[in-house]
Design a protein around this motif. Structure first.
Motif, PDB file in Angstrom:
ATOM      1  N   LEU A  84       8.699   7.635   9.729  1.00  0.00           N
ATOM      2  CA  LEU A  84       8.077   6.318   9.818  1.00  0.00           C
ATOM      3  C   LEU A  84       6.643   6.530  10.285  1.00  0.00           C
ATOM      4  CD1 LEU A  84      10.986   4.412  11.580  1.00  0.00           C
ATOM      5  CD2 LEU A  84      10.275   4.154   9.199  1.00  0.00           C
ATOM      6  N   GLU A  85       5.763   5.642   9.861  1.00  0.00           N
ATOM      7  CA  GLU A  85       4.363   5.739  10.255  1.00  0.00           C
ATOM      8  C   GLU A  85       3.809   4.354  10.499  1.00  0.00           C
ATOM      9  OE1 GLU A  85       2.878   7.794   6.723  1.00  0.00           O
ATOM     10  OE2 GLU A  85       2.035   5.908   6.012  1.00  0.00           O
ATOM     11  N   ARG A  86       2.649   4.328  11.139  1.00  0.00           N
ATOM     12  CA  ARG A  86       1.943   3.062  11.326  1.00  0.00           C
ATOM     13  C   ARG A  86       0.454   3.337  11.403  1.00  0.00           C
ATOM     14  NH1 ARG A  86       2.996   1.006  17.517  1.00  0.00           N
ATOM     15  NH2 ARG A  86       2.294   2.884  18.565  1.00  0.00           N
ATOM     16  N   HIS A  87      -0.316   2.270  11.208  1.00  0.00           N
ATOM     17  CA  HIS A  87      -1.772   2.345  11.198  1.00  0.00           C
ATOM     18  C   HIS A  87      -2.300   1.385  12.268  1.00  0.00           C
ATOM     19  CE1 HIS A  87      -1.130   4.626   7.590  1.00  0.00           C
ATOM     20  NE2 HIS A  87      -0.310   3.665   7.203  1.00  0.00           N
ATOM     21  N   PRO A  88      -2.713   1.910  13.430  1.00  0.00           N
ATOM     22  CA  PRO A  88      -3.072   1.053  14.552  1.00  0.00           C
ATOM     23  C   PRO A  88      -4.391   0.301  14.395  1.00  0.00           C
ATOM     24  CG  PRO A  88      -3.437   3.355  15.115  1.00  0.00           C
ATOM     25  CD  PRO A  88      -2.764   3.329  13.775  1.00  0.00           C
ATOM     26  N   PHE A  89      -5.244   0.695  13.449  1.00  0.00           N
ATOM     27  CA  PHE A  89      -6.558   0.078  13.346  1.00  0.00           C
ATOM     28  C   PHE A  89      -6.719  -0.871  12.171  1.00  0.00           C
ATOM     29  CE2 PHE A  89      -7.933   4.240  15.435  1.00  0.00           C
ATOM     30  CZ  PHE A  89      -7.742   3.731  16.699  1.00  0.00           C
ATOM     31  N   GLY A  90      -5.697  -1.042  11.344  1.00  0.00           N
ATOM     32  CA  GLY A  90      -5.860  -1.949  10.214  1.00  0.00           C
ATOM     33  C   GLY A  90      -4.592  -2.133   9.413  1.00  0.00           C
ATOM     34  N   SER A  91      -4.587  -3.180   8.618  1.00  0.00           N
ATOM     35  CA  SER A  91      -3.466  -3.468   7.726  1.00  0.00           C
ATOM     36  C   SER A  91      -3.488  -2.516   6.538  1.00  0.00           C
ATOM     37  CB  SER A  91      -3.540  -4.922   7.243  1.00  0.00           C
ATOM     38  OG  SER A  91      -4.749  -5.154   6.548  1.00  0.00           O
ATOM     39  N   GLN A  92      -2.397  -2.525   5.769  1.00  0.00           N
ATOM     40  CA  GLN A  92      -2.311  -1.684   4.581  1.00  0.00           C
ATOM     41  C   GLN A  92      -1.494  -2.427   3.530  1.00  0.00           C
ATOM     42  OE1 GLN A  92      -0.035   2.070   4.788  1.00  0.00           O
ATOM     43  NE2 GLN A  92      -1.819   3.066   3.875  1.00  0.00           N
ATOM     44  N   ALA A  93      -2.109  -2.646   2.360  1.00  0.00           N
ATOM     45  CA  ALA A  93      -1.436  -3.360   1.272  1.00  0.00           C
ATOM     46  C   ALA A  93      -1.090  -2.382   0.153  1.00  0.00           C
ATOM     47  CB  ALA A  93      -2.338  -4.465   0.724  1.00  0.00           C
ATOM     48  N   PHE A  94       0.122  -2.517  -0.382  1.00  0.00           N
ATOM     49  CA  PHE A  94       0.595  -1.716  -1.506  1.00  0.00           C
ATOM     50  C   PHE A  94       0.771  -2.637  -2.704  1.00  0.00           C
ATOM     51  CE2 PHE A  94       2.124   0.594   2.230  1.00  0.00           C
ATOM     52  CZ  PHE A  94       1.641   1.868   1.966  1.00  0.00           C
ATOM     53  N   ALA A 144       9.490   6.059 -12.109  1.00  0.00           N
ATOM     54  CA  ALA A 144       8.138   6.491 -12.484  1.00  0.00           C
ATOM     55  C   ALA A 144       7.557   5.458 -13.436  1.00  0.00           C
ATOM     56  CB  ALA A 144       8.204   7.865 -13.152  1.00  0.00           C
ATOM     57  N   PRO A 145       6.272   5.246 -13.457  1.00  0.00           N
ATOM     58  CA  PRO A 145       5.290   5.902 -12.608  1.00  0.00           C
ATOM     59  C   PRO A 145       5.228   5.228 -11.244  1.00  0.00           C
ATOM     60  CG  PRO A 145       4.161   4.391 -14.077  1.00  0.00           C
ATOM     61  CD  PRO A 145       5.639   4.334 -14.422  1.00  0.00           C
ATOM     62  N   GLY A 146       4.881   6.004 -10.240  1.00  0.00           N
ATOM     63  CA  GLY A 146       4.738   5.476  -8.880  1.00  0.00           C
ATOM     64  C   GLY A 146       3.291   5.192  -8.556  1.00  0.00           C
ATOM     65  N   LEU A 147       2.605   4.478  -9.456  1.00  0.00           N
ATOM     66  CA  LEU A 147       1.180   4.193  -9.294  1.00  0.00           C
ATOM     67  C   LEU A 147       0.968   2.909  -8.495  1.00  0.00           C
ATOM     68  CD1 LEU A 147      -0.032   5.001 -12.902  1.00  0.00           C
ATOM     69  CD2 LEU A 147      -0.244   6.435 -10.859  1.00  0.00           C
ATOM     70  N   PHE A 148       0.136   2.996  -7.465  1.00  0.00           N
ATOM     71  CA  PHE A 148      -0.142   1.857  -6.592  1.00  0.00           C
ATOM     72  C   PHE A 148      -1.630   1.821  -6.264  1.00  0.00           C
ATOM     73  CE2 PHE A 148       4.284   2.530  -5.992  1.00  0.00           C
ATOM     74  CZ  PHE A 148       4.826   1.321  -5.596  1.00  0.00           C
ATOM     75  N   ALA A 149      -2.174   0.616  -6.183  1.00  0.00           N
ATOM     76  CA  ALA A 149      -3.468   0.410  -5.552  1.00  0.00           C
ATOM     77  C   ALA A 149      -3.160   0.119  -4.083  1.00  0.00           C
ATOM     78  CB  ALA A 149      -4.215  -0.761  -6.181  1.00  0.00           C
ATOM     79  N   VAL A 150      -3.836   0.813  -3.189  1.00  0.00           N
ATOM     80  CA  VAL A 150      -3.614   0.637  -1.760  1.00  0.00           C
ATOM     81  C   VAL A 150      -4.923   0.153  -1.147  1.00  0.00           C
ATOM     82  CG1 VAL A 150      -2.987   1.777   0.400  1.00  0.00           C
ATOM     83  CG2 VAL A 150      -1.839   2.412  -1.730  1.00  0.00           C
ATOM     84  N   ILE A 151      -4.838  -0.984  -0.462  1.00  0.00           N
ATOM     85  CA  ILE A 151      -6.000  -1.586   0.167  1.00  0.00           C
ATOM     86  C   ILE A 151      -5.820  -1.432   1.666  1.00  0.00           C
ATOM     87  CG2 ILE A 151      -7.353  -3.708   0.455  1.00  0.00           C
ATOM     88  CD1 ILE A 151      -5.531  -4.325  -2.332  1.00  0.00           C
TER      89      ILE A 151
END
Length: 174
Positions: A84-94, A144-151
């Protein structure tokens, strides 16, 4: 694994979790479901386009918004969650770049260790935005495909914390 499948000396089975359909209400404590739902907020482009406005609580703190492309290997259910992971400084969109469903694993709690884990299955046309500090599993496309734009946030500081649960969690299909 049932009790009949175990032998003396075998390790205990991993905790099992059944994935449920992704809904905005169930996912709200962890982030936003980004999808076309209901009537558009505005009609634009000479009446040819419905705009579904401001659908995610994006948060980049002292950084800036960045768009990256991810190409993730597909997994299958049952799926073992061992990170498991997290990002303490910002959101993350998949945002998937194909209509295929993907698995979203999140955990309660904002402390140093994740709390109760939840698993969701998307349907075509759904994307997610994880709130800042939300514990989550790694990107998990199911085909497949596992293509994502991540913001997500681009900026200074270590914006990634990882946790390996003592007992991996197995996510099963509904």
């Amino acid at each position: 694994m049932s009790g009949e499948d175990t032998r003396p000396g075998d390790p205990p089975p991993a905790a099992a979790l059944v994935a449920r359909p992704l809904t905005a209400e169930a996912f709200r404590p962890f982030g936003d479901v980004i999808e076309v739902a209901g009537d558009p907020d505005r009609i634009i482009n000479a009446g040819l386009c419905g705009r579904f406005h401001d659908r995610a609580r994006l948060d980049f703190g002292d950084g800036r918004a960045g768009i990256s492309l991810f190409d993730a290997a597909p997994r299958s259910l049952p799926h073992t969650v061992d990170l498991l992971e997290r990002h303490p400084f910002g959101s993350q969109a998949f945002v998937p770049m194909s209509p295929a469903p993907f698995l979203v694993v999140v955990a309660e709690g904002a402390g140093a260790v994740p709390g109760a884990v939840h698993a969701f299955l998307t349907r075509p046309g759904q994307a997610v935005n994880l709130l800042r500090g939300t514990w989550h599993g790694v990107l998990t496309p199911l085909t497949a495909p596992g293509l994502f734009a991540v913001i997500d946030r681009i900026g200074p500081g270590a914006n990634l914390e990882e946790h390996r649960p003592a007992d991996p969690i197995v996510v099963r299909a509904p």
